[in-house]
Design a protein around this motif. Structure first.
Motif, PDB file in Angstrom:
ATOM      1  N   ILE A  24      11.550 -11.477  12.918  1.00 21.14           N
ATOM      2  CA  ILE A  24      11.446 -10.222  12.121  1.00 21.14           C
ATOM      3  C   ILE A  24      12.896  -9.808  11.924  1.00 21.14           C
ATOM      4  N   SER A  25      13.894  -9.534  12.907  1.00 19.61           N
ATOM      5  CA  SER A  25      14.987  -9.137  12.524  1.00 19.61           C
ATOM      6  C   SER A  25      15.991  -9.865  11.282  1.00 19.61           C
ATOM      7  N   GLU A  26      15.753 -11.214  11.517  1.00 19.62           N
ATOM      8  CA  GLU A  26      16.286 -11.931  10.414  1.00 19.62           C
ATOM      9  C   GLU A  26      15.982 -11.871   9.015  1.00 19.62           C
ATOM     10  N   TRP A  27      14.522 -11.700   9.108  1.00 18.50           N
ATOM     11  CA  TRP A  27      14.004 -11.441   7.658  1.00 18.50           C
ATOM     12  C   TRP A  27      14.416 -10.070   7.124  1.00 18.50           C
ATOM     13  N   GLU A  50      17.452  -6.529   3.371  1.00 15.95           N
ATOM     14  CA  GLU A  50      18.555  -5.656   3.197  1.00 15.95           C
ATOM     15  C   GLU A  50      19.736  -6.083   2.613  1.00 15.95           C
ATOM     16  N   VAL A  51      20.228  -7.239   2.877  1.00 14.65           N
ATOM     17  CA  VAL A  51      21.284  -7.880   1.751  1.00 14.65           C
ATOM     18  C   VAL A  51      20.780  -8.009   0.630  1.00 14.65           C
ATOM     19  N   MET A  52      19.642  -8.620   0.340  1.00 18.21           N
ATOM     20  CA  MET A  52      19.125  -8.733  -1.068  1.00 18.21           C
ATOM     21  C   MET A  52      19.171  -7.671  -1.888  1.00 18.21           C
ATOM     22  N   LEU A  53      18.667  -6.651  -1.186  1.00 21.56           N
ATOM     23  CA  LEU A  53      18.357  -5.180  -1.854  1.00 21.56           C
ATOM     24  C   LEU A  53      19.851  -4.407  -2.186  1.00 21.56           C
ATOM     25  N   ALA A  95       6.107  -2.616   9.288  1.00 25.32           N
ATOM     26  CA  ALA A  95       6.369  -1.473   9.859  1.00 25.32           C
ATOM     27  C   ALA A  95       7.839  -1.107   9.712  1.00 25.32           C
ATOM     28  N   GLU A  96       8.822  -2.084   9.894  1.00 29.76           N
ATOM     29  CA  GLU A  96       9.973  -1.841   9.937  1.00 29.76           C
ATOM     30  C   GLU A  96      10.631  -1.531   8.359  1.00 29.76           C
ATOM     31  N   LEU A  97       9.981  -1.968   7.484  1.00 29.21           N
ATOM     32  CA  LEU A  97      10.447  -1.866   6.037  1.00 29.21           C
ATOM     33  C   LEU A  97      10.135  -0.354   5.970  1.00 29.21           C
ATOM     34  N   ARG A  98       8.962   0.090   6.311  1.00 24.77           N
ATOM     35  CA  ARG A  98       8.328   1.449   6.176  1.00 24.77           C
ATOM     36  C   ARG A  98       9.107   2.434   6.797  1.00 24.77           C
ATOM     37  N   ALA A  99       9.645   2.058   8.067  1.00 19.37           N
ATOM     38  CA  ALA A  99      10.759   3.059   8.986  1.00 19.37           C
ATOM     39  C   ALA A  99      12.082   3.082   8.327  1.00 19.37           C
ATOM     40  N   ASN A 149      12.473   3.104   4.973  1.00 21.76           N
ATOM     41  CA  ASN A 149      12.111   3.820   3.535  1.00 21.76           C
ATOM     42  C   ASN A 149      12.440   2.559   2.536  1.00 21.76           C
ATOM     43  N   ILE A 150      11.941   1.360   2.670  1.00 20.86           N
ATOM     44  CA  ILE A 150      12.333   0.345   1.685  1.00 20.86           C
ATOM     45  C   ILE A 150      10.910   0.100   0.770  1.00 20.86           C
ATOM     46  N   GLN A 151      10.892   0.187  -0.258  1.00 23.86           N
ATOM     47  CA  GLN A 151      10.043   0.036  -1.049  1.00 23.86           C
ATOM     48  C   GLN A 151       9.609  -1.485  -1.110  1.00 23.86           C
ATOM     49  N   PHE A 152       8.218  -1.876  -0.999  1.00 28.10           N
ATOM     50  CA  PHE A 152       7.655  -2.900  -0.777  1.00 28.10           C
ATOM     51  C   PHE A 152       6.196  -3.262  -1.029  1.00 28.10           C
ATOM     52  N   VAL A 153       5.810  -4.374  -1.272  1.00 25.15           N
ATOM     53  CA  VAL A 153       4.220  -4.683  -1.482  1.00 25.15           C
ATOM     54  C   VAL A 153       3.777  -5.410  -0.287  1.00 25.15           C
ATOM     55  N   ASP A 154       2.836  -4.953   0.273  1.00 21.67           N
ATOM     56  CA  ASP A 154       2.231  -5.900   1.610  1.00 21.67           C
ATOM     57  C   ASP A 154       0.973  -6.693   0.939  1.00 21.67           C
ATOM     58  N   LEU A 155       1.157  -7.986   0.846  1.00 23.08           N
ATOM     59  CA  LEU A 155       0.413  -9.035   0.228  1.00 23.08           C
ATOM     60  C   LEU A 155      -0.236  -9.919   1.220  1.00 23.08           C
ATOM     61  N   THR A 156      -0.596  -9.204   2.437  1.00 21.02           N
ATOM     62  CA  THR A 156      -0.988  -9.846   3.563  1.00 21.02           C
ATOM     63  C   THR A 156      -2.689  -9.849   3.450  1.00 21.02           C
ATOM     64  N   GLY A 157      -3.433 -11.159   3.551  1.00 19.49           N
ATOM     65  CA  GLY A 157      -4.753 -11.111   3.730  1.00 19.49           C
ATOM     66  C   GLY A 157      -5.640 -10.912   2.305  1.00 19.49           C
ATOM     67  N   PRO A 158      -5.208 -10.903   1.116  1.00 20.87           N
ATOM     68  CA  PRO A 158      -6.230 -10.861   0.142  1.00 20.87           C
ATOM     69  C   PRO A 158      -6.804 -12.334  -0.076  1.00 20.87           C
ATOM     70  N   HIS A 159      -7.929 -12.217  -1.021  1.00 21.31           N
ATOM     71  CA  HIS A 159      -8.284 -13.475  -1.528  1.00 21.31           C
ATOM     72  C   HIS A 159      -7.054 -14.519  -2.079  1.00 21.31           C
TER      73      HIS A 159
END
Length: 281
Positions: free
Chosen positions: A155-158, A163-166, A191-195, A197-207
């Motif tokens: 998690i910490s590496e991703w 953060e570097v990308m943004l 949860a880390e991104l939310r903490a 305040n980084i804008q993201f899209v969570d694409l876990t688990g859709p069809h």
């Protein structure tokens, strides 16, 4: 009467996509006189049937009691894979560095027009929300298993990567891709991104059809070696697929030539992996 060709295949979505890129060109299949029926090994989780439904709606499938290792044994009996065959897997040959064109060489390697996912377009747009006009970067961080098995990023590496990308590309939005079975990992990252305040899209688990429609809209996809990056490369999206050392020879064996694609290894370290990503931005 309708003719059906039944083939036992591995359960991985990348494996199925590789195999279908060839079998779709069997003359009878191409002319719709013969229909493919994929018998999927009993690998858990069973995500392959929804994938086949959007890969080619003319195919049918069922889960079988056959194990992946039995499919490998069946194929190993043949000097070269021939059709019709009761079992097919390409992994063993691709992992030896044999290019996909040389497996079943009589059949062209062709992924043009795969995926019938238009019906999932509105769901994809809804999930992407107001980010769809921004540069979307698909990130497939995988799950805890590859960290234990291959030393993949935690998690910490991703988080550091994002953060570097943004910092370098403030106009991008990270899209965290995952299947339902990746949720324990992606939920922690989200949860880390939310903490922070980084804008993201969570694409876990859709069809999977929704995921594919989202990938079509992405500027680039990066992640641990998986079927997701095989899909993005075949959709001609710039792709970085990061490999464990064990799969070194697989890195150049299957990709669509002429499409932006980088295949670094974990051992290259953060800087070289990040520079592979940055080159395609």
């Amino acid at each position: 009467a309708m003719k059906t060709l039944s083939v036992h295949v591995p359960s991985g979505i990348g494996d199925i996509l590789w195999i279908h890129s060839k079998l779709r060109n069997i003359p009878g299949v191409k002319s719709k006189e013969v229909f493919l029926h994929y018998l999927i090994d009993d690998g858990i989780p069973q995500r392959s049937a929804p994938f086949i439904s959007v890969l080619d709606p003319s195919c049918t499938c069922a889960y079988s009691s056959k194990k992946y290792r039995d499919i490998v044994v069946d194929c190993a009996r043949e000097v070269a894979v021939r059709m019709p065959a009761s079992s097919i897997e390409f992994n063993t040959r691709l992992e030896q560095g044999i290019r996909i064109e040389k497996i079943l060489p009589a059949l062209p390697f062709d992924v043009e027009g795969v995926f019938a996912t238009a019906q999932y377009s509105s769901s994809a747009l809804q999930l992407l929300g107001d980010t769809s006009s921004r540069k979307l970067i698909g990130i497939y961080p995988s799950s805890y298993k590859p960290i234990q098995a291959w030393g993949a990023w935690s998690i910490s590496e991703w988080l550091y990567f994002i953060e570097v990308m943004l910092k370098d590309y403030p106009d991008v939005v990270p899209v965290i891709i995952g299947a339902e079975f990746d949720r324990s990992f992606t939920a922690t990252l989200v949860a880390e991104l939310r903490a922070k305040n980084i804008q993201f899209v969570d694409l876990t688990g859709p069809h999977i059809g929704v995921t594919i429609e989202c990938i079509r809209k992405m500027h680039q996809v990066i992640g641990f070696a998986s079927g997701i990056e095989i899909i993005s490369n075949y959709l001609k999206i710039p792709t970085v697929m990061i490999y464990p050392e064990k799969l070194d020879k697989l890195r150049g064996a299957w990709n669509l030539p002429g499409v932006s694609y980088c295949a670094p290894m974990w051992s290259y370290g953060f800087d070289r992996i990040y520079s592979s990503f940055a080159k395609m931005m």
